[in-house]
Design an enzyme around this catalytic site. Structure first.
Site, mmCIF file in Angstrom:
data_model
loop_
_atom_site.group_PDB
_atom_site.id
_atom_site.type_symbol
_atom_site.label_atom_id
_atom_site.label_comp_id
_atom_site.label_asym_id
_atom_site.label_seq_id
_atom_site.Cartn_x
_atom_site.Cartn_y
_atom_site.Cartn_z
ATOM 1 C CG ASP A 181 57.770 128.056 88.135
ATOM 2 O OD1 ASP A 181 56.193 127.260 88.221
ATOM 3 O OD2 ASP A 181 57.855 126.956 89.113
ATOM 4 C CB VAL A 182 52.753 131.520 86.153
ATOM 5 C CG1 VAL A 182 53.943 132.938 85.593
ATOM 6 C CG2 VAL A 182 51.844 130.512 84.827
ATOM 7 C CE LYS A 183 54.760 125.535 91.238
ATOM 8 N NZ LYS A 183 56.227 125.622 90.939
ATOM 9 N NE ARG A 184 49.172 132.913 87.412
ATOM 10 C CZ ARG A 184 49.591 133.941 87.699
ATOM 11 N NH1 ARG A 184 50.514 133.164 88.803
ATOM 12 N NH2 ARG A 184 50.511 135.031 87.591
#
Length: 299
Positions: free
Chosen positions: A105-108
């Site tokens: 979960d990095v939401k880049r």
């Protein structure tokens, strides 16, 4: 847990197929590894790199080989600096060694060469931070995510696109109109198009993040059937600690409920640090979630 950055990874089957096999075996629940300060304290661990390591070793032992998908939240590792990122590498390597799919979960989300660099960081076979899938933000334009989609397709990995998140600020952007369509509706249609060539009996390789608490919004925007037709695995955070129940998901997502991967972190992690207690908490959530995905749900 040891890193395996120097090893040459074998070619992977498409992510959607691997995910379907994992869900058939372990159930649909995605469990998080979120080593934030309050949980470390609850586990009587120091809020230090050593405490982080102990927390992660316990979590990987508890969840590896027990869940279809395990989701480390990158921010809770990054807060420790380089040592925390190294620990995240070890967590991802440990899950690989146990044959468990990871969703980082990095939401880049960015444009051009920067997005390509993010893709290389998390989706390349050569990266020590490689995961089986990552979360991305489409709010610089869906087309800006092309480098992540392209590399994920080549390496057999997945991408989960933020579509309808559960935070109260989200509606201002996600429910805004773009022509005759909402922003969220546009994202749903773009993901469906990306999954158009997916095998009929499997998930697509491109998923969406749709909060477990947004069932009313799904109904108000008329998106349930379109979500169901997208073939996208639907990561639904908010189960447990944020107040959503399996019943809420079933009612709110309607025909799309069979595609939902209910995501839980604190509700399960609060049972730690005992490994057996963590596994029991996960089993209980999996038993509840089984009702969302009847046999042959993707046929």
């Amino acid at each position: 847990m040891g890193t395996s950055a120097g090893q040459q990874p074998k070619a992977l089957d498409p992510f959607g197929i691997r995910l379907g096999e994992a869900v058939d075996r372990f159930g649909s629940v995605c469990v998080g590894i979120d080593p934030h300060a309050a949980l470390l304290e609850a586990w009587q661990l120091p809020d230090t790199v050593q405490g982080l390591r102990q927390f992660c070793e316990i979590a990987v032992e508890a969840f590896g080989g027990q869940a279809a998908l395990v989701k480390p939240q990158s921010a809770f590792f990054e807060r420790f600096g380089a040592a925390g990122v190294e620990m995240l590498e070890d967590v991802l390597a440990g899950l690989r060694e146990m044959g468990t799919l990871s969703l980082l979960d990095v939401k880049r989300g960015d444009i051009g060469s920067t997005m390509a660099a993010y893709a290389q960081a998390y989706l390349s076979d050569a990266s020590p931070l490689r995961a089986d899938a990552i979360t991305v933000s489409p709010f610089l334009g869906f087309g800006s995510l092309a480098p992540a989609f392209d590399l994920a397709r080549r390496t057999g990995r997945g991408v989960f696109v933020l579509a309808m998140t559960s935070n109260p600020e989200a509606g201002h952007v996600q429910h805004a109109m773009w022509g005759e369509e909402t922003v969220s509706g546009t994202i749903v249609d773009e993901v469906a198009e990306a999954n158009a060539l997916a095998r009929a009996d499997s998930y697509g390789d491109v998923g969406m993040v749709v909060g477990a608490t947004v069932g009313k919004d799904i109904a108000d925007l008329g998106l349930a059937e379109r979500l169901a037709q997208s073939r996208a695995p639907l990561l639904a955070p908010g189960l447990g600690a944020q107040g959503a129940t399996i019943g809420d998901i079933g009612r709110g997502f309607g025909p799309a409920a069979r595609l939902v991967l209910p995501a839980t972190s604190r509700a399960v992690l609060s049972a730690g640090p005992d490994v057996a207690a963590l596994r029991q908490a996960l089993r209980e959530v999996k038993q509840q979630a089984a009702a969302l995905r009847p046999p042959a749900a993707l046929d």
